[in-house]
Design a protein around this motif. Structure first.
Motif, mmCIF file in Angstrom:
data_model
loop_
_atom_site.group_PDB
_atom_site.id
_atom_site.type_symbol
_atom_site.label_atom_id
_atom_site.label_comp_id
_atom_site.label_asym_id
_atom_site.label_seq_id
_atom_site.Cartn_x
_atom_site.Cartn_y
_atom_site.Cartn_z
ATOM 1 N N HIS A 276 0.053 4.060 1.091
ATOM 2 C CA HIS A 276 -0.184 4.964 2.214
ATOM 3 C C HIS A 276 0.924 4.750 3.234
ATOM 4 C CE1 HIS A 276 -2.515 6.016 6.073
ATOM 5 N NE2 HIS A 276 -1.967 7.101 5.586
ATOM 6 N N LEU A 277 0.903 3.608 3.907
ATOM 7 C CA LEU A 277 1.940 3.332 4.902
ATOM 8 C C LEU A 277 2.601 1.981 4.710
ATOM 9 C CD1 LEU A 277 0.318 4.792 8.161
ATOM 10 C CD2 LEU A 277 2.088 5.802 6.730
ATOM 11 N N GLY A 278 2.265 1.283 3.643
ATOM 12 C CA GLY A 278 2.994 0.056 3.335
ATOM 13 C C GLY A 278 2.341 -1.246 3.753
ATOM 14 N N CYS A 279 1.112 -1.218 4.224
ATOM 15 C CA CYS A 279 0.442 -2.478 4.571
ATOM 16 C C CYS A 279 0.225 -3.327 3.316
ATOM 17 C CB CYS A 279 -0.933 -2.187 5.191
ATOM 18 S SG CYS A 279 -0.853 -1.582 6.878
ATOM 19 N N CYS B 268 -6.905 -2.092 1.084
ATOM 20 C CA CYS B 268 -5.923 -2.181 2.163
ATOM 21 C C CYS B 268 -6.655 -2.289 3.495
ATOM 22 C CB CYS B 268 -5.034 -0.948 2.146
ATOM 23 S SG CYS B 268 -3.837 -0.956 3.500
ATOM 24 N N CYS C 256 -5.599 -1.754 6.474
ATOM 25 C CA CYS C 256 -5.124 -0.911 7.588
ATOM 26 C C CYS C 256 -5.959 0.345 7.787
ATOM 27 C CB CYS C 256 -3.661 -0.536 7.376
ATOM 28 S SG CYS C 256 -2.583 -1.962 7.551
ATOM 29 N N HIS C 257 -6.138 1.140 6.723
ATOM 30 C CA HIS C 257 -6.866 2.407 6.882
ATOM 31 C C HIS C 257 -7.899 2.611 5.791
ATOM 32 C CE1 HIS C 257 -2.653 2.891 8.342
ATOM 33 N NE2 HIS C 257 -3.297 3.154 9.460
ATOM 34 N N GLY C 258 -8.297 1.527 5.141
ATOM 35 C CA GLY C 258 -9.386 1.639 4.164
ATOM 36 C C GLY C 258 -8.981 2.155 2.803
ATOM 37 N N GLY C 259 -7.708 2.132 2.470
ATOM 38 C CA GLY C 259 -7.300 2.542 1.126
ATOM 39 C C GLY C 259 -7.849 1.560 0.096
ATOM 40 N N PRO D 29 -6.714 7.047 2.251
ATOM 41 C CA PRO D 29 -5.606 7.997 2.373
ATOM 42 C C PRO D 29 -4.418 7.821 1.428
ATOM 43 C CG PRO D 29 -5.520 6.356 4.131
ATOM 44 C CD PRO D 29 -6.766 6.071 3.340
ATOM 45 N N PRO D 30 -4.310 6.749 0.634
ATOM 46 C CA PRO D 30 -3.131 6.662 -0.248
ATOM 47 C C PRO D 30 -3.021 7.882 -1.162
ATOM 48 C CG PRO D 30 -4.249 4.552 -0.194
ATOM 49 C CD PRO D 30 -5.131 5.531 0.518
ATOM 50 N N CYS E 288 0.846 -1.194 0.000
ATOM 51 C CA CYS E 288 0.000 0.000 0.000
ATOM 52 C C CYS E 288 0.884 1.246 0.000
ATOM 53 C CB CYS E 288 -0.908 0.003 1.235
ATOM 54 S SG CYS E 288 -2.029 1.404 1.268
HETATM 55 S S1 FES Z 1 -1.538 1.521 4.949
HETATM 56 FE FE1 FES Z 1 -3.005 1.169 3.403
HETATM 57 S S2 FES Z 1 -4.512 2.634 3.781
HETATM 58 FE FE2 FES Z 1 -3.060 2.983 5.326
#
Ligand code: FES
Length: 307
Positions: free
Chosen positions: A186-189, A224, A226-229, A241-242, A184
């Motif tokens: 955004h933060l890599g999940c 994703c 983690c945060h709904g990306g 958020p990506p 991802c």
């Molecule tokens: S790490 Fe994927 S949306 Fe935050």
């Protein structure tokens, strides 16, 4: 008693703004190396222009014709027939050159290591490792295959990666693949395919590098946890958020086998499949913008180890 002539004062060089501009340019360059590449380039240009003007003035001053001394002054310097003591290297000239030299040394000491760290990696590690994903037959045309592999078999599990691979058919007689990274942006999940997956058709393929796992999937999009990306099937961000599209892998075909190279970053993708127009950039870390004003302002990040 005669009033002193205004011209009798020693002629000092007029103050110059070039050193100030040069210093500002160096400061911008150093700050730009941390904050933004365009700012570093602008700083370097400023430093070069002002440095050149400063050096030109210094050279001109060095070549300035000697001012003919008034006869009284010559008389005053001559003592009982002794030869005149000529000031061969004026103090102001010495101070100016010393400052210039010292500034150059300080600049070199501060800037060279920074420039070395920023530029040298581009000239080293040129050999690119590839990962053999097996024969192209493993990837039926138009089907998505979730492919997991080891980037570096010697590193084991920590180098396990996943790519979503789709064979798009031939494009101008060359095989076209879409290879999307599951990291991802955004933060890599780890991003997952939203849709059915045929685990019962999962197969392991042994290649020279490692064992590859291939699972057919039918994604409606990628999401994703983690945060709904969320991303569409070309990797474009559609929610959450990506800040850009999913990264992709470069690839090559050698002896009918698909070889995966390294990832690159993507701002967005127009169209799909073999006809897709990919707005590609060099590899960036999660959360980094690659285009638009944010891309200009976003600080440079050290290269990550992701392949
Ligand atoms: S790490 Fe994927 S949306 Fe935050």
């Amino acid at each position: 008693m005669e009033p002193p002539h205004g011209d009798d004062k020693p002629h000092l060089p007029s103050p110059s703004i070039w050193p100030v501009g040069f210093a500002v340019g160096i400061a911008c360059t150093l700050a730009g190396l941390v904050v933004s590449r365009p700012a570093a380039i602008a700083g370097a240009v400023i430093a070069i222009v002002f440095g050149a003007l400063w050096a030109r003035d210094a050279m001109r001053a060095g070549k300035a014709p000697a001012v003919e001394a008034p006869p009284e002054a010559l008389a005053a310097t001559a003592v009982d027939g002794e030869p005149d003591e000529i000031e061969r290297f004026p103090r102001n000239k010495f101070l100016e050159l010393s400052t210039l030299g010292l500034g150059g040394v300080i600049t070199a000491v501060v800037a060279l290591p920074v420039i070395g760290f920023a530029v040298l990696p581009a000239f080293t590690d040129q050999e690119q490792a590839t990962v053999d994903l097996g024969p192209m037959d493993n990837f039926p045309e138009g089907k998505w295959i979730e492919t997991t592999f080891f980037l570096s078999p010697t590193l084991g599990e920590v180098s396990r990666r996943t790519a979503f691979v789709r064979y798009n058919g031939l494009l101008q007689d060359l095989p076209s693949f879409t290879l999307i990274s599951n990291r991802c942006v955004h933060l890599g999940c780890p991003v997952q395919a939203s849709g059915p997956r045929n685990d019962n058709q999962k197969k392991a393929v042994k290649t020279a590098d490692a064992e590859i796992s291939l699972t057919p999937i039918l994604p409606a999009n990628f999401s994703c946890p983690c945060h709904g990306g969320a991303y569409d099937t070309e990797g474009n961000r559609i929610a959450g958020p990506p800040v850009r599209a999913l990264d992709r892998f470069k690839y090559s075909i050698l002896d009918g086998r698909l070889h995966l190279i390294e990832t690159y970053s993507v701002a967005s993708v127009d169209g799909e499949g073999a006809q897709a127009q990919i707005h590609a950039y060099g590899r960036q870390g999660p959360g980094e913008h690659v285009d638009g004003p944010e891309g200009w302002l976003y600080p440079l990040q050290p290269q990550d180890l992701e392949g």
